[in-house]
Design an enzyme around this catalytic site. Structure first.
Site, PDB file in Angstrom:
ATOM      1  N   GLU A   1      30.214  49.772  25.172  1.00 20.97           N
ATOM      2  CA  GLU A   1      30.696  50.722  23.913  1.00 20.97           C
ATOM      3  C   GLU A   1      32.005  50.728  23.673  1.00 20.97           C
ATOM      4  O   GLU A   1      31.966  50.614  22.620  1.00 20.97           O
ATOM      5  CB  GLU A   1      30.479  52.772  24.942  1.00 20.97           C
ATOM      6  CG  GLU A   1      30.982  53.502  24.365  1.00 20.97           C
ATOM      7  CD  GLU A   1      30.925  54.930  25.078  1.00 20.97           C
ATOM      8  OE1 GLU A   1      31.913  55.880  25.099  1.00 20.97           O
ATOM      9  OE2 GLU A   1      29.448  55.047  24.955  1.00 20.97           O
TER      10      GLU A   1
ATOM     11  N   PRO B   1      46.685  30.607  40.478  1.00 22.35           N
ATOM     12  CA  PRO B   1      46.524  30.955  41.959  1.00 22.35           C
ATOM     13  C   PRO B   1      48.111  30.913  42.769  1.00 22.35           C
ATOM     14  O   PRO B   1      47.935  31.027  43.871  1.00 22.35           O
ATOM     15  CB  PRO B   1      46.424  29.333  42.161  1.00 22.35           C
ATOM     16  CG  PRO B   1      47.040  28.794  41.526  1.00 22.35           C
ATOM     17  CD  PRO B   1      46.378  29.646  39.886  1.00 22.35           C
ATOM     18  N   GLY B   2      49.149  31.473  41.815  1.00 27.52           N
ATOM     19  CA  GLY B   2      50.304  31.727  42.540  1.00 27.52           C
ATOM     20  C   GLY B   2      50.000  33.197  42.481  1.00 27.52           C
ATOM     21  O   GLY B   2      50.987  33.053  43.936  1.00 27.52           O
TER      22      GLY B   2
ATOM     23  N   ALA C   1      32.525  35.793  28.354  1.00 24.89           N
ATOM     24  CA  ALA C   1      33.005  35.089  29.332  1.00 24.89           C
ATOM     25  C   ALA C   1      32.603  36.864  29.974  1.00 24.89           C
ATOM     26  O   ALA C   1      32.794  38.233  29.077  1.00 24.89           O
ATOM     27  CB  ALA C   1      34.550  35.365  29.856  1.00 24.89           C
TER      28      ALA C   1
ATOM     29  N   GLU D   1      25.848  37.209  30.235  1.00 25.94           N
ATOM     30  CA  GLU D   1      27.353  37.090  29.672  1.00 25.94           C
ATOM     31  C   GLU D   1      27.326  36.698  28.364  1.00 25.94           C
ATOM     32  O   GLU D   1      27.522  36.906  26.955  1.00 25.94           O
ATOM     33  CB  GLU D   1      29.127  36.969  30.197  1.00 25.94           C
ATOM     34  CG  GLU D   1      29.301  38.256  31.319  1.00 25.94           C
ATOM     35  CD  GLU D   1      29.882  39.298  30.981  1.00 25.94           C
ATOM     36  OE1 GLU D   1      29.831  39.817  29.717  1.00 25.94           O
ATOM     37  OE2 GLU D   1      29.565  40.029  31.897  1.00 25.94           O
TER      38      GLU D   1
ATOM     39  N   ARG E   1      54.052  37.876  50.660  1.00 25.36           N
ATOM     40  CA  ARG E   1      52.671  37.750  49.664  1.00 25.36           C
ATOM     41  C   ARG E   1      52.354  38.743  48.759  1.00 25.36           C
ATOM     42  O   ARG E   1      51.991  39.400  49.662  1.00 25.36           O
ATOM     43  CB  ARG E   1      51.594  36.521  49.714  1.00 25.36           C
ATOM     44  CG  ARG E   1      52.805  35.683  50.456  1.00 25.36           C
ATOM     45  CD  ARG E   1      53.137  34.590  50.064  1.00 25.36           C
ATOM     46  NE  ARG E   1      53.579  33.726  49.810  1.00 25.36           N
ATOM     47  CZ  ARG E   1      55.013  32.947  50.304  1.00 25.36           C
ATOM     48  NH1 ARG E   1      55.888  33.523  50.296  1.00 25.36           N
ATOM     49  NH2 ARG E   1      55.429  31.720  51.340  1.00 25.36           N
ATOM     50  N   GLU E   2      52.804  39.268  47.696  1.00 22.90           N
ATOM     51  CA  GLU E   2      52.080  40.176  46.787  1.00 22.90           C
ATOM     52  C   GLU E   2      50.946  39.403  45.777  1.00 22.90           C
ATOM     53  O   GLU E   2      50.390  38.197  45.182  1.00 22.90           O
ATOM     54  CB  GLU E   2      53.215  40.093  45.005  1.00 22.90           C
ATOM     55  CG  GLU E   2      53.869  41.222  45.958  1.00 22.90           C
ATOM     56  CD  GLU E   2      54.888  41.316  45.054  1.00 22.90           C
ATOM     57  OE1 GLU E   2      55.420  40.936  43.872  1.00 22.90           O
ATOM     58  OE2 GLU E   2      55.915  42.265  45.345  1.00 22.90           O
TER      59      GLU E   2
ATOM     60  N   GLU F   1      33.692  47.713  24.141  1.00 25.90           N
ATOM     61  CA  GLU F   1      33.454  46.913  23.554  1.00 25.90           C
ATOM     62  C   GLU F   1      33.507  45.888  22.351  1.00 25.90           C
ATOM     63  O   GLU F   1      31.942  46.445  21.574  1.00 25.90           O
ATOM     64  CB  GLU F   1      32.655  45.881  24.502  1.00 25.90           C
ATOM     65  CG  GLU F   1      33.074  44.209  24.778  1.00 25.90           C
ATOM     66  CD  GLU F   1      32.074  43.495  25.777  1.00 25.90           C
ATOM     67  OE1 GLU F   1      33.057  42.793  25.895  1.00 25.90           O
ATOM     68  OE2 GLU F   1      30.565  43.857  25.777  1.00 25.90           O
TER      69      GLU F   1
ATOM     70  N   ILE G   1      47.917  48.262  48.345  1.00 26.25           N
ATOM     71  CA  ILE G   1      48.139  48.815  47.197  1.00 26.25           C
ATOM     72  C   ILE G   1      47.281  49.746  45.767  1.00 26.25           C
ATOM     73  O   ILE G   1      48.038  50.762  45.460  1.00 26.25           O
ATOM     74  CB  ILE G   1      49.220  47.765  46.024  1.00 26.25           C
ATOM     75  CG1 ILE G   1      50.053  46.843  47.452  1.00 26.25           C
ATOM     76  CG2 ILE G   1      49.945  48.271  45.453  1.00 26.25           C
ATOM     77  CD1 ILE G   1      50.967  47.865  47.751  1.00 26.25           C
TER      78      ILE G   1
END
Length: 182
Positions: free
Chosen positions: A140, A116-117, A77, A94, A38-39, A142, A14
Site C-alpha cells: 500500500e 559488514p562493519g 529487491a 519480489e 561493537r554497535e 510502495e 537497543i
C-alpha cells in the site's frame, strides 16, 4: 598484528523493529583481556534480482528511498520475510511484486554483505531470464516506476552516477557474463 577473533561477552538490546534489530555488544578480542564495544545491526537479509527480457533489456525500478532522501534506480529487491526463508522464494516473490513478471529461469549469482562493519545484512543476488508478464503486487505504501535499459545503457548509468545503489551495481557486475553488449 594478525587478524583478531572477537567473542561477544555481553549484549545490550537497543531496538527490535520489523526490519532490523540493534545491539551494543561487548567483545573479547583474541581470548585476551582486551575488550571493546561493537554497535551492530542484525537483519534477516534480502534478495535482489536482475530481470533480463528476451530482447536483452533489463527491468529496473525507480522508487523513493527515505533514508537517502531521493528516488533511486534499482533492481527489484526485497527483504527475506522471516528468519530462515529461502532466498530463492524471496527473489521470485519480489520479482513479481515489484516488476510484475515471473521467470522460468532464476540463476543464483551469490551474495554480498551491505555494510559488514556494523551490519550482518546479506543480499542474495539473482539473474532472472525467460520472463513472463504477470501483475505487480505493490504494498500500500510502495510506489515504483518500471524502466527498461540495455546492458550498455545500464553500465553507462552506473559510470555516470545515475545508478548509485550498491546492490544494483553488485548484481549487474555479477550478471555481466550473461549479458550481451557489455
Amino acid at each position: 598484528m594478525s587478524i583478531s577473533v572477537e567473542k561477544m561477552i555481553d549484549r545490550k538490546e537497543i531496538m527490535t523493529g520489523r526490519v532490523l534489530h540493534v545491539t551494543v555488544d561487548t567483545v573479547r578480542i583474541n581470548d585476551s583481556d582486551i575488550t571493546s564495544t561493537r554497535e551492530a545491526v542484525w537483519h534477516h537479509g534480502a534478495s535482489a534480482i536482475l530481470p533480463l527480457t528476451d530482447d536483452g533489456r533489463i527491468i529496473l525500478v525507480r522508487q523513493y528511498r527515505y533514508a537517502a532522501s531521493q528516488p533511486m534506480l534499482e533492481v527489484p529487491a526485497g527483504k527475506i520475510e522471516m528468519d530462515g526463508e529461502n532466498p530463492d522464494i524471496c527473489a521470485s516473490r519480489e520479482l513479481e511484486e515489484e516488476a510484475g513478471v515471473t521467470c522460468d529461469e532464476l540463476i543464483s549469482l551469490g551474495f554480498v554483505y551491505t555494510s559488514p562493519g556494523f551490519c550482518d545484512e546479506k543480499i542474495y543476488l539473482y539473474l532472472a531470464r525467460q520472463l513472463k508478464q504477470s501483475k505487480q503486487h505493490l504494498d500500500e505504501d510502495e510506489f515504483v516506476n518500471l524502466e527498461r535499459y540495455t546492458p550498455k545503457e545500464m553500465e553507462q548509468l552506473i559510470l555516470d552516477g545515475g545508478i548509485i545503489d550498491a546492490k544494483t551495481i553488485a548484481c549487474f557486475a555479477k550478471a555481466r557474463p550473461y549479458l550481451r553488449g557489455v
